[in-house]
Design an enzyme around this catalytic site. Structure first.
Site, short mmCIF file in Angstrom:
data_model
loop_
_atom_site.label_atom_id
_atom_site.label_comp_id
_atom_site.label_asym_id
_atom_site.label_seq_id
_atom_site.Cartn_x
_atom_site.Cartn_y
_atom_site.Cartn_z
N ASN A 22 0.88 -1.18 0.00
CA ASN A 22 0.00 0.00 0.00
C ASN A 22 0.91 1.22 0.00
O ASN A 22 2.13 1.09 0.17
CB ASN A 22 -0.98 -0.03 1.19
CG ASN A 22 -0.28 0.09 2.53
OD1 ASN A 22 0.56 0.97 2.75
ND2 ASN A 22 -0.59 -0.83 3.44
N ASN A 72 -8.49 -7.54 9.40
CA ASN A 72 -8.63 -8.13 8.07
C ASN A 72 -8.87 -9.64 8.10
O ASN A 72 -9.13 -10.24 7.07
CB ASN A 72 -7.38 -7.83 7.22
CG ASN A 72 -7.16 -6.35 7.04
OD1 ASN A 72 -6.13 -5.82 7.45
ND2 ASN A 72 -8.12 -5.66 6.47
N ARG A 91 -0.15 -11.61 1.87
CA ARG A 91 -1.02 -11.81 3.04
C ARG A 91 -1.92 -13.04 2.88
O ARG A 91 -2.67 -13.37 3.81
CB ARG A 91 -1.88 -10.57 3.29
CG ARG A 91 -1.08 -9.33 3.69
CD ARG A 91 -1.94 -8.26 4.35
NE ARG A 91 -2.47 -8.68 5.65
CZ ARG A 91 -3.29 -7.95 6.38
NH1 ARG A 91 -3.70 -6.76 5.95
NH2 ARG A 91 -3.74 -8.39 7.55
N ARG A 138 -8.95 -3.12 -2.28
CA ARG A 138 -8.69 -4.44 -1.68
C ARG A 138 -9.88 -5.36 -1.98
O ARG A 138 -9.82 -6.18 -2.87
CB ARG A 138 -8.43 -4.32 -0.18
CG ARG A 138 -7.13 -3.58 0.13
CD ARG A 138 -5.94 -4.31 -0.46
NE ARG A 138 -4.65 -3.70 -0.15
CZ ARG A 138 -3.96 -3.90 0.96
NH1 ARG A 138 -4.42 -4.68 1.90
NH2 ARG A 138 -2.79 -3.31 1.12
N HIS A 167 -8.46 0.83 2.71
CA HIS A 167 -9.44 0.01 3.41
C HIS A 167 -10.50 0.95 3.97
O HIS A 167 -10.18 2.05 4.43
CB HIS A 167 -8.81 -0.71 4.61
CG HIS A 167 -8.12 -2.00 4.31
ND1 HIS A 167 -6.92 -2.35 4.89
CD2 HIS A 167 -8.48 -3.06 3.52
CE1 HIS A 167 -6.55 -3.55 4.46
NE2 HIS A 167 -7.48 -4.00 3.63
N ASP A 169 -11.90 0.92 6.78
CA ASP A 169 -11.70 1.31 8.19
C ASP A 169 -10.62 2.35 8.38
O ASP A 169 -10.36 2.79 9.50
CB ASP A 169 -11.48 0.07 9.09
CG ASP A 169 -10.12 -0.59 8.88
OD1 ASP A 169 -9.34 -0.15 8.00
OD2 ASP A 169 -9.83 -1.56 9.61
N ALA A 255 2.90 0.84 8.19
CA ALA A 255 2.37 -0.30 7.40
C ALA A 255 0.99 0.02 6.87
O ALA A 255 0.36 -0.81 6.21
CB ALA A 255 2.32 -1.55 8.25
N CYS A 261 -7.40 -1.31 12.96
CA CYS A 261 -6.83 -2.38 12.13
C CYS A 261 -6.23 -3.49 12.99
O CYS A 261 -6.14 -4.64 12.55
CB CYS A 261 -5.70 -1.85 11.26
SG CYS A 261 -6.09 -0.52 10.18
#
Ligand code: ARG
Length: 280
Positions: A22, A72, A91, A138, A167, A169, A255, A261
């Site tokens: 990202n 996530n 991931r 995403r 994202h 959130d 990150a 998160c």
């Protein structure tokens, strides 16, 4: 009445910036392990202090530095958890770990069909009347349609148009039945119209606080835990009767994540939306 809940967190033993998936992550801007651990511990302590909340942990894994971002890992719906599936191969290994954890803790695990990317509570939020889900950076719109069918409920898809807010959130938090906070520039005109229509009291976070992930806060029974450096949102929450705790989250911002998160709330039910805000 406070609904009891477990909040899942992942200790940062193997956390670090090991790839770039990202626009916040830079291999030449690594996280400091000591500081990251201290920040994670103070967030954990603040979360454990929330009324009726028990913190539970998933064991860290050496090859999965982003496993700390438990939001996530899944989306909790009643006794089921829709396990997270991931856009980036770095991931994708997390899905099996999260699925095993949920199964071992008594949840029925639902896995999205092959090819559907749904990055859990990171991209889907509950409202008093349904769900709002972010795409396409995403999670995919096709995954939203699948989710709507699974839940038999309304899932409103909103497009995330700014790479800083990849994202949902990172740019939207539901604060109660008619109250939320968002970063307006993360959404297109339609998405913003949806939010304004859903939430009569929509706090718009502006400027640097958006980029400090002010909206990535943990809200519970009138208490909000938010990243340090967001005094305007803190004041707006205080005016509405919230108590707030600010925690340093800088090592995780590297990150592309912050407080929420790092937390997955179980359960995330409709009754929880009613119980988010301070008692009237
Ligand atoms: N480095 C992680 C990623 O890019 C950060 C995830 C943040 N999580 C969240 N729920 N916003 O996937």
């Amino acid at each position: 009445m406070v609904t009891p809940a477990r909040i899942l967190m992942g200790p940062p033993d193997y956390y670090g910036i090991r790839y770039e998936i990202n626009r916040w992550m830079h291999l030449d801007h690594p996280a400091d392990p000591g500081r990251a651990t201290a920040q994670w511990r103070s967030l954990r302590a603040a979360v454990a202090d929330l009324p009726g909340v028990e913190v539970v942990e998933i064991a860290p894994q050496p090859d999965l530095p982003d496993l700390v971002f438990t939001a996530n890992g899944g989306l909790h719906v009643d006794q089921r958890v829709v396990v997270g599936t991931f856009r980036h191969r770095q991931r994708q290994g997390e899905t099996a770990y999260f699925a095993a954890w949920f199964a071992a803790h008594g949840f029925t695990v639902v896995t999205p069909p092959d090819g559907l990317v749904l990055e859990g509570a990171g991209d889907v939020v509950r409202t008093a009347t349904g769900w709002i889900a972010g795409y396409p950076q995403r999670s995919t719109a096709a995954a939203h349609r699948w989710l709507a069918q699974l839940l038999g409920d309304e899932v409103l898809s909103v497009e995330l148009i700014d790479p800083r807010y990849y994202h949902l959130d990172t740019c939207l938090v539901v604060l109660g039945e008619t109250s939320a906070a968002c970063v307006a520039e993360a959404f297109d005109a339609y998405g913003l119209a949806v939010l304004r229509e859903r939430f009569a009291d929509l706090i718009e976070v502006a400027g640097a606080e958006g980029e400090r992930f002010a909206c990535n806060l943990v809200a519970w029974a009138g208490h909000a835990i938010l990243p340090a450096g967001c005094p305007r949102l803190r004041a707006a929450l205080a005016e509405r009767g919230w108590t707030t705790t600010a925690v340093e989250a800088g090592e995780f911002l590297k990150a592309g994540g912050a407080c929420r998160c790092l937390c997955l709330t179980l359960p995330e039910s409709a009754t929880v939306v009613a119980g988010l805000a301070p008692a009237a």
